[in-house]
Design a protein around this motif. Structure first.
Motif, PDB file in Angstrom:
ATOM      1  N   SER A   1      -2.556   4.208 -13.666  1.00 45.54           N
ATOM      2  CA  SER A   1      -2.495   2.982 -13.109  1.00 45.54           C
ATOM      3  C   SER A   1      -1.120   2.001 -13.103  1.00 45.54           C
ATOM      4  CB  SER A   1      -3.642   2.111 -13.542  1.00 45.54           C
ATOM      5  OG  SER A   1      -3.863   1.445 -12.856  1.00 45.54           O
ATOM      6  N   PRO A   2      -0.835   1.318 -12.105  1.00 45.26           N
ATOM      7  CA  PRO A   2      -1.081   0.480 -10.820  1.00 45.26           C
ATOM      8  C   PRO A   2      -0.689   2.027  -9.754  1.00 45.26           C
ATOM      9  CG  PRO A   2       1.328   0.094 -11.535  1.00 45.26           C
ATOM     10  CD  PRO A   2       0.439   0.645 -12.209  1.00 45.26           C
ATOM     11  N   TYR A   3      -2.095   2.446  -9.047  1.00 55.28           N
ATOM     12  CA  TYR A   3      -2.064   2.476  -7.578  1.00 55.28           C
ATOM     13  C   TYR A   3      -0.805   1.973  -6.833  1.00 55.28           C
ATOM     14  CZ  TYR A   3      -4.950   5.576 -10.384  1.00 55.28           C
ATOM     15  OH  TYR A   3      -5.620   6.789 -10.949  1.00 55.28           O
TER      16      TYR A   3
ATOM     17  N   ALA B   1      -9.060  -3.904 -11.607  1.00 53.22           N
ATOM     18  CA  ALA B   1      -8.991  -5.062 -12.534  1.00 53.22           C
ATOM     19  C   ALA B   1      -8.310  -5.509 -11.853  1.00 53.22           C
ATOM     20  CB  ALA B   1      -8.015  -3.974 -13.462  1.00 53.22           C
ATOM     21  N   ASN B   2      -7.526  -5.698 -11.036  1.00 55.42           N
ATOM     22  CA  ASN B   2      -6.235  -6.366  -9.978  1.00 55.42           C
ATOM     23  C   ASN B   2      -5.901  -5.380  -8.463  1.00 55.42           C
ATOM     24  OD1 ASN B   2      -5.596  -8.579  -9.587  1.00 55.42           O
ATOM     25  ND2 ASN B   2      -2.764  -7.743  -9.823  1.00 55.42           N
TER      26      ASN B   2
ATOM     27  N   ARG C   1      -9.999 -10.065  -3.540  1.00 55.92           N
ATOM     28  CA  ARG C   1     -10.867 -10.637  -5.278  1.00 55.92           C
ATOM     29  C   ARG C   1     -12.655  -9.670  -4.571  1.00 55.92           C
ATOM     30  NH1 ARG C   1      -7.714 -13.369  -5.485  1.00 55.92           N
ATOM     31  NH2 ARG C   1      -7.319 -15.774  -6.600  1.00 55.92           N
ATOM     32  N   ILE C   2     -13.092  -8.714  -5.835  1.00 55.06           N
ATOM     33  CA  ILE C   2     -13.569  -7.855  -5.154  1.00 55.06           C
ATOM     34  C   ILE C   2     -14.891  -8.073  -6.813  1.00 55.06           C
ATOM     35  CG2 ILE C   2     -13.028  -6.190  -3.633  1.00 55.06           C
ATOM     36  CD1 ILE C   2     -12.485  -4.460  -5.932  1.00 55.06           C
TER      37      ILE C   2
ATOM     38  N   LYS D   1      -1.948  -2.244  -3.734  1.00 54.23           N
ATOM     39  CA  LYS D   1      -1.577  -2.684  -5.202  1.00 54.23           C
ATOM     40  C   LYS D   1      -2.918  -2.364  -6.152  1.00 54.23           C
ATOM     41  CE  LYS D   1       1.765  -3.228  -9.225  1.00 54.23           C
ATOM     42  NZ  LYS D   1       2.377  -4.498  -9.159  1.00 54.23           N
ATOM     43  N   ILE D   2      -3.122  -1.411  -6.479  1.00 54.89           N
ATOM     44  CA  ILE D   2      -4.388  -1.261  -7.810  1.00 54.89           C
ATOM     45  C   ILE D   2      -4.283  -0.824  -9.218  1.00 54.89           C
ATOM     46  CG2 ILE D   2      -6.175  -0.101  -7.485  1.00 54.89           C
ATOM     47  CD1 ILE D   2      -6.793   0.664  -4.259  1.00 54.89           C
ATOM     48  N   GLU D   3      -4.789  -1.606 -10.173  1.00 50.82           N
ATOM     49  CA  GLU D   3      -4.452  -1.876 -11.353  1.00 50.82           C
ATOM     50  C   GLU D   3      -6.180  -1.350 -11.567  1.00 50.82           C
ATOM     51  OE1 GLU D   3      -3.497  -4.936 -13.523  1.00 50.82           O
ATOM     52  OE2 GLU D   3      -1.542  -5.282 -11.795  1.00 50.82           O
ATOM     53  N   PHE D   4      -6.334  -0.031 -11.874  1.00 54.24           N
ATOM     54  CA  PHE D   4      -7.518   0.241 -11.916  1.00 54.24           C
ATOM     55  C   PHE D   4      -8.000   0.508 -13.582  1.00 54.24           C
ATOM     56  CE2 PHE D   4     -11.166   3.958 -12.532  1.00 54.24           C
ATOM     57  CZ  PHE D   4     -11.899   2.874 -10.916  1.00 54.24           C
ATOM     58  N   GLU D   5      -9.172   0.324 -13.863  1.00 59.16           N
ATOM     59  CA  GLU D   5      -8.811   1.214 -15.376  1.00 59.16           C
ATOM     60  C   GLU D   5     -10.712   1.634 -15.550  1.00 59.16           C
ATOM     61  OE1 GLU D   5     -10.554  -3.661 -17.331  1.00 59.16           O
ATOM     62  OE2 GLU D   5      -8.111  -3.754 -17.640  1.00 59.16           O
ATOM     63  N   TYR D   6     -10.362   2.772 -16.265  1.00 59.03           N
ATOM     64  CA  TYR D   6     -11.468   3.519 -17.010  1.00 59.03           C
ATOM     65  C   TYR D   6     -11.453   3.680 -18.697  1.00 59.03           C
ATOM     66  CZ  TYR D   6     -13.531   8.238 -17.566  1.00 59.03           C
ATOM     67  OH  TYR D   6     -14.136   9.068 -17.589  1.00 59.03           O
TER      68      TYR D   6
END
Length: 137
Positions: A22-24, A54-55, A70-71, A97-102
């Protein structure tokens, strides 16, 4: 498929820790990028406590303005669009553009395997035809 070895591609999607990449930056016109997005959605829907977006921003083209997506996860484990209140439908074009939190979870007794599945795994390991069969488990 005994003795099959596949090359590990360091650029491939990391299923075990998706927040590491992340970010993708995903071009939605490319099928592989759409597959990555779909996998992230499945992870966020199946485990909303430990996986989340996250964003997210979206651009229709490189020259267009950035839009914030916004999801949120619903109670039914579905990713919802805040602007419409409906299930989020990812765009089929443009760039996300994806910020992903795991978050990695420390195992607890609640995450233990059921006895039936554990016995099946033991049978697979003990009855493997070759050392490689048993080593893979």
């Amino acid at each position: 498929m005994r003795d099959c070895n596949y090359h590990v591609d360091a650029n491939a999607f990391n299923h075990t820790n998706p927040s590491e990449d992340s970010p993708y930056i995903l071009d939605m016109s490319e099928p592989y990028n759409m597959a990555i997005l779909n996998e992230l959605i499945v992870m966020a829907e199946e485990d909303p406590i430990n996986c989340r977006f996250a964003n997210i921003t979206w651009k229709e083209s490189l020259r267009s303005n950035v839009e914030i997506v916004r999801i949120y996860p619903s109670v039914d484990k579905v990713i919802m669009d805040k602007s419409t209140g409906n299930k989020w439908v990812p765009p089929s074009n443009g760039i996300l553009k994806i910020e992903f939190e795991y978050s990695i979870v420390v195992p607890t007794i609640n995450l233990s395997i059921e006895h039936k599945a554990l016995n099946l795994l033991a049978l697979i390991v003990t009855n493997g035809k070759t050392e490689l069969d048993t080593k893979n488990w």
